[in-house]
Design a protein around this motif. Structure first.
Motif, PDB file in Angstrom:
ATOM      1  N   VAL A 187       8.417  41.471  33.232  1.00 23.74           N
ATOM      2  CA  VAL A 187       8.132  40.715  32.009  1.00 23.74           C
ATOM      3  C   VAL A 187       7.954  41.670  30.825  1.00 23.74           C
ATOM      4  CG1 VAL A 187       6.449  39.201  30.875  1.00 23.74           C
ATOM      5  CG2 VAL A 187       7.180  38.716  33.226  1.00 23.74           C
ATOM      6  N   VAL A 204      13.638  36.255  33.171  1.00 21.65           N
ATOM      7  CA  VAL A 204      12.616  36.266  32.120  1.00 21.65           C
ATOM      8  C   VAL A 204      13.322  36.178  30.774  1.00 21.65           C
ATOM      9  CG1 VAL A 204      10.602  37.503  31.225  1.00 21.65           C
ATOM     10  CG2 VAL A 204      11.281  37.823  33.612  1.00 21.65           C
ATOM     11  N   GLU A 260       6.029  41.747  38.659  1.00 23.11           N
ATOM     12  CA  GLU A 260       6.032  40.708  37.631  1.00 23.11           C
ATOM     13  C   GLU A 260       5.662  41.284  36.269  1.00 23.11           C
ATOM     14  OE1 GLU A 260       4.826  36.856  40.333  1.00 23.11           O
ATOM     15  OE2 GLU A 260       3.301  37.869  39.135  1.00 23.11           O
ATOM     16  N   VAL A 267       8.705  33.458  32.210  1.00 19.86           N
ATOM     17  CA  VAL A 267       9.475  33.488  33.455  1.00 19.86           C
ATOM     18  C   VAL A 267      10.144  32.124  33.600  1.00 19.86           C
ATOM     19  CG1 VAL A 267       9.379  33.753  35.956  1.00 19.86           C
ATOM     20  CG2 VAL A 267       7.907  35.161  34.492  1.00 19.86           C
ATOM     21  N   GLY A 290       9.156  36.637  27.093  1.00 20.52           N
ATOM     22  CA  GLY A 290       8.354  36.927  28.272  1.00 20.52           C
ATOM     23  C   GLY A 290       8.041  35.746  29.181  1.00 20.52           C
TER      24      GLY A 290
END
Ligand SMILES: O=C(O)CNC(=O)[C@H](CS)NC(=O)CCC(=O)C(=O)O
Length: 269
Positions: free
Chosen positions: A188, A215, A184, A221, A219
């Motif tokens: 990101v 994304v 993650e 999600v 940034g």
């Protein structure tokens, strides 16, 4: 541009995996996708006997890519998916293809091989030559990178230097302590530091976490799957991208270039 990321549990049986991919392509087409990103090595996943990857590897004009491409014929979707292709010396390349309207658009061979956390991908896979791949999809510049590549900010930056506005990131991200966090954070980070969309797909069998994500350039999600098969959706918006790059002009504010003389050399592996 409507983006879908799709994930499934890959097996050692490539025709079964092809069937899973084609079902996701059909769902993506039904939902109006312009871009569908499927996992790394969608062809066949050998968890316990990785040496067998070479047995099922297929060239880019082989039955797997041909069937995937044929399924896109007459639709407006571009599909990005991974497979292993023979490298000619018993080794393979870990390759991404982009297919559209019945044909191969482009391909990319994974540069950074997963020689970490006890894996030795370079024992069986040869790295690509380091040339970043960016192609046009529905008026958007889409760059390609694969799984472990995400740990190396240089490749995403080289893609951004080539104009990438969206990075397609197929993966088979291995479970482990803090590994979901790694996935993650870095996915990101690559979006944020290049102010681009990242459409990341993760295989979701027993070894790998799934966690496909889309994304946005600041940034956030926008869509995320857990560890079950399926699709996740988001829309890439031109005005949103332009506004993100106006508000956060990191690409314009850079002080260092990635040195193009530094290339992944065979002897490093
Ligand atoms: O070999 C196959 O069949 C499919 N490919 C993979 O599973 C690849 C190479 S082994 N996986 C990764 O790169 C995981 C990276 C990762 O998990 C990390 O960077 O921590």
């Amino acid at each position: 541009m409507r983006i879908a990321v799709g994930q499934f549990a890959a097996t050692e049986d490539w025709p079964a995996n092809l069937k899973s991919c084609l079902a996701l392509v059909d769902q993506a087409v039904a939902g109006g996708a312009d871009l569908l990103v499927l996992p790394e090595d969608s062809l066949a996943l050998f968890i316990d006997e990785p040496a067998r990857i070479a047995e099922v590897a297929q060239p880019l004009d082989g039955p797997f890519v041909t069937a995937l491409a044929e399924r896109t014929a007459g639709t407006s979707v571009t599909v990005v998916a991974g497979l292993h292709e023979p490298a000619g010396d018993g080794k393979v390349f870990n390759t991404l293809v982009a297919v559209r309207d019945g044909a191969l658009v482009t391909s990319y061979r994974k540069i950074h091989l997963y020689d970490a956390f006890g894996s030795r991908e370079s024992d069986r896979v040869r790295p690509g030559d380091g040339e970043p791949v960016v192609f046009d999809c529905a008026g958007w510049a889409v760059g390609l990178m694969t799984c472990y590549d995400v740990r190396f900010p240089e490749i995403a930056r080289l893609l951004a230097d080539r104009g990438a506005e969206v990075i397609a990131l197929p993966a088979a991200w291995v479970r482990g302590p803090a590994k979901e966090r790694h996935w993650e954070v870095m996915t990101v980070a690559r979006a944020l530091e290049n102010t681009c969309y990242v459409a990341a797909s993760g295989e979701c069998g027993r070894r790998n976490i799934g966690a496909s994500m889309i994304v946005d350039p600041l940034g956030t999600v926008r869509a995320r799957l857990a560890d079950a098969p399926g699709l996740a959706w988001a829309t890439a918006d031109r005005e949103e991208l332009d506004e993100a790059r106006r508000r956060l002009p990191v690409l314009a504010n850079r002080r260092f270039a990635v040195d193009p003389a530094i290339r992944p050399l065979e002897e490093w592996c």
